[in-house]
Design a protein around this motif. Structure first.
Motif, PDB file in Angstrom:
ATOM      1  N   LYS A 266       0.795  -1.103  -0.038  1.00  0.00           N
ATOM      2  CA  LYS A 266      -0.094   0.147  -0.027  1.00  0.00           C
ATOM      3  C   LYS A 266       0.749   1.389   0.170  1.00  0.00           C
ATOM      4  N   MET A 267       0.513   2.387  -0.513  1.00  0.00           N
ATOM      5  CA  MET A 267       1.144   3.801  -0.575  1.00  0.00           C
ATOM      6  C   MET A 267      -0.051   4.635  -0.380  1.00  0.00           C
ATOM      7  N   LEU A 268       0.274   5.527   0.812  1.00  0.00           N
ATOM      8  CA  LEU A 268      -0.651   6.719   1.104  1.00  0.00           C
ATOM      9  C   LEU A 268       0.107   8.040   0.710  1.00  0.00           C
ATOM     10  N   VAL A 269      -0.478   8.626  -0.321  1.00  0.00           N
ATOM     11  CA  VAL A 269       0.294   9.923  -0.801  1.00  0.00           C
ATOM     12  C   VAL A 269      -0.574  10.931  -1.185  1.00  0.00           C
ATOM     13  N   THR A 270      -0.235  12.210  -0.706  1.00  0.00           N
ATOM     14  CA  THR A 270      -1.110  13.425  -0.823  1.00  0.00           C
ATOM     15  C   THR A 270      -0.682  13.836  -2.199  1.00  0.00           C
ATOM     16  N   LEU A 271      -1.527  13.961  -3.235  1.00  0.00           N
ATOM     17  CA  LEU A 271      -1.318  14.514  -4.640  1.00  0.00           C
ATOM     18  C   LEU A 271      -1.771  16.051  -4.338  1.00  0.00           C
TER      19      LEU A 271
END
Length: 229
Positions: free
Chosen positions: A59-64
């Protein structure tokens, strides 16, 4: 870096925390693949090294974010080396842009004459959290300024600009200048978003491959926009 009680709990569970100093956008210098990646800065697109730094199924948790500083928090699952898919989460999350992803230095803005027409949307819609997100997806190289009915979009790379003003008799006028018709792009995107009920960001998803990174509404076949890789 992990410290205090959190570090003790991790060690007790059999994990050894690692401190890596370097350019996080380039991934782990040792080429280690992880089960989870959490970014505590925002990016305009998913850095390719991250897609190889997380194991398939991880999993990746990323703010774009972007140059108009609208933000969306995405939870992605890596499907293969260099590929991932996921959805955006509810709420209101933002982080500072990673320095290499921030907008370029620019001169002082000079508002110049251009072509005028009536605006087909209320400019105030892009002052909302989700509306500003849609506008940024549609015009990713533009910086947004202004407030309310008086919005300004400026693309430094092409010199394109647009600005809106309310008309005394109702409605709004937009003035556009330059090769990129920024308000045309935003207007089309906002109408597509409105046509499906103006969902907040949990109604959006993202698909990432070696060829493109695309944010979409509803399903992968829905309205969508490519991120500026």
């Amino acid at each position: 870096m992990v410290g205090g009680a959190a570090a003790s709990a991790i060690k007790a569970a059999g994990y050894a925390p690692r401190l890596i100093i370097g350019d996080g956008l380039r991934g782990d210098p040792d080429g280690v693949a992880y089960d989870r990646l959490i970014a505590t800065c925002s990016v305009r697109y998913i850095p390719v090294p991250w897609l190889h730094q997380v194991k398939p199924g991880g999993k990746m948790l990323v703010t774009l974010s972007g140059w108009s500083y609208a933000s969306g928090l995405a939870l992605l699952t890596v499907t293969a080396p260099g590929a991932a898919t996921g959805r955006f989460l509810p709420g209101y999350t933002s982080f500072m842009l990673a320095r290499p992803h921030d907008r370029p230095l620019r001169p002082t803005l000079a508002l110049l004459p251009g072509e005028e027409r009536p605006s087909g949307i209320d400019p105030e819609i892009i002052d909302t959290w989700a509306g500003s997100w849609v506008a940024q997806l549609a015009a990713p190289s533009a910086e947004r300024m202004g407030v309310g009915a008086e919005q300004i979009l400026w693309d430094v790379s092409t010199g394109s600009q647009s600005r809106t003003t309310p008309r005394p008799d109702g409605g709004w006028t937009v003035v556009q200048r330059g090769p990129a018709r920024l308000w045309d792009q935003v207007e089309t995107a906002v109408r597509s978003w409105q046509a499906v009920g103006e969902p907040h960001q949990e109604g959006f998803g993202i698909t990432v491959s070696a060829a493109r990174q695309r944010v979409w509404i509803g399903t992968e076949g829905g309205p969508g926009w490519d991120l500026p890789i």
